[in-house]
Write a protein that holds these residues in place. Sequence first.
Motif, short mmCIF file in Angstrom:
data_model
loop_
_atom_site.label_atom_id
_atom_site.label_comp_id
_atom_site.label_asym_id
_atom_site.label_seq_id
_atom_site.Cartn_x
_atom_site.Cartn_y
_atom_site.Cartn_z
N ASP A 167 -28.62 19.40 58.81
CA ASP A 167 -27.95 18.68 57.73
C ASP A 167 -26.65 19.39 57.33
O ASP A 167 -25.62 18.75 57.08
CB ASP A 167 -28.90 18.57 56.53
N GLN A 178 -33.19 13.67 60.12
CA GLN A 178 -33.98 13.17 59.00
C GLN A 178 -35.48 13.27 59.26
O GLN A 178 -36.25 13.51 58.33
CB GLN A 178 -33.56 11.73 58.68
N GLN A 227 -36.73 8.23 53.76
CA GLN A 227 -35.35 8.68 53.91
C GLN A 227 -34.36 7.52 53.80
O GLN A 227 -33.31 7.66 53.16
CB GLN A 227 -35.17 9.39 55.25
N ASP A 231 -34.12 6.66 50.27
CA ASP A 231 -33.38 7.69 49.55
C ASP A 231 -31.88 7.53 49.77
O ASP A 231 -31.08 7.64 48.83
CB ASP A 231 -33.85 9.07 50.03
N ASP A 232 -31.48 7.28 51.00
CA ASP A 232 -30.07 7.10 51.31
C ASP A 232 -29.52 5.84 50.64
O ASP A 232 -28.37 5.80 50.19
CB ASP A 232 -29.86 7.01 52.82
N ASP A 271 -29.02 6.66 47.05
CA ASP A 271 -27.85 7.52 46.87
C ASP A 271 -26.57 6.69 46.74
O ASP A 271 -25.63 7.09 46.05
CB ASP A 271 -27.72 8.49 48.06
N THR A 302 -25.93 11.60 42.45
CA THR A 302 -25.92 10.60 43.51
C THR A 302 -24.51 10.48 44.08
O THR A 302 -23.56 11.00 43.53
CB THR A 302 -26.38 9.23 42.97
N ASP A 339 -23.54 12.27 49.46
CA ASP A 339 -23.47 12.26 50.92
C ASP A 339 -22.12 11.79 51.44
O ASP A 339 -21.52 12.46 52.30
CB ASP A 339 -24.61 11.40 51.49
N LYS A 346 -21.41 13.41 55.02
CA LYS A 346 -22.69 13.35 55.73
C LYS A 346 -22.94 11.93 56.22
O LYS A 346 -22.84 10.97 55.47
CB LYS A 346 -23.83 13.79 54.82
N THR A 405 -25.33 8.93 57.44
CA THR A 405 -26.68 8.44 57.27
C THR A 405 -26.82 7.11 58.00
O THR A 405 -25.81 6.45 58.31
CB THR A 405 -27.04 8.23 55.78
#
Length: 305
Positions: free
Chosen positions: A171, A188, A229, A232-233, A236, A248, A251, A256, A258
């Motif tokens: 990550d 992930q 996951q 969660d993404d 976010d 939040t 990412d 990052k 996702t």
Amino acid sequence: MSERHQEFLSLLKSNGEAVETVLATLLSADVQPGEIARPARLLAAMRHGVLNGGKRLRPFLVIEAAALFDGVERETAVRVGAALECIHCYSLVHDDLPAMDDDDLRRGQPTVHIAFDEAAAILAGDSLLTLAFDIVASPKTRLPDATKTALVLALSRAAGIGGMAGGQALDLDAEKAAPDEAGIVTLQAMKTGALLRFACEAGAIIAGASQADRETLRRYGETVGLAFQIADDLLDLTADAATMGKATGKDPERGKATLVARRGQAWAEDRLQALVKEAEALLAPFNHRAGILVETAHFIANRRN
């Protein structure tokens, strides 16, 4: 709200309270046989990182997966769930550090390094990691030695270089060079999915279940881990910090990648429902006994925080 969902919420609450009680006892000032002393400030930092609310979803999965089988003492499953929660909380304490995700807020409260300092947070995480294996090995966890060995091995693999810790390393690397889609899936599955997978498989290990049942629950854990996951993404991108109890939108800021960012919100919502159906199919051999775990998959896919 359906009767099954009400039952799920009731069990989530009661199991969470049981785990919380065990964790509070384990993190008391009482010096245990073989220990020399429990430094007060370190203990306070550990308690801050653990006894701060949370759904206790991973212990819940351990307890309810074990409940699929006859002859498992609930107290034993609760203790194994508490051990797993120590690993999870240690990972959050370290993940919040400035060198990692650099977060000031966790579950609506200051993170450990903010409430104490970075050194205390590092040592609190180290101590929680070690405590997890203490709990499994303890005579108070009433399981055969061979079962304890199997749990220690599976938990080590889930938490270590090939699991959660390795996923955290990937990550961090992803901030410098975005991985392709396969790389995101691997990252992930390690960072988030490995402990959720262990939680489900642990229920079968505790019960001394067949290898086939152990593999089924392992696959169920992988499925709900991916759902967790993706949800969660998605949160976010769509939820606010007050609802989530943490920052939040970080990412995209940190570059990052996702699956949600690559595929979009509509894809994520469709994929979550497909994963719920996969989870239901995996649990079908357990018939009505798996009703709570089916409901758990729905909860994970549709959660709002």
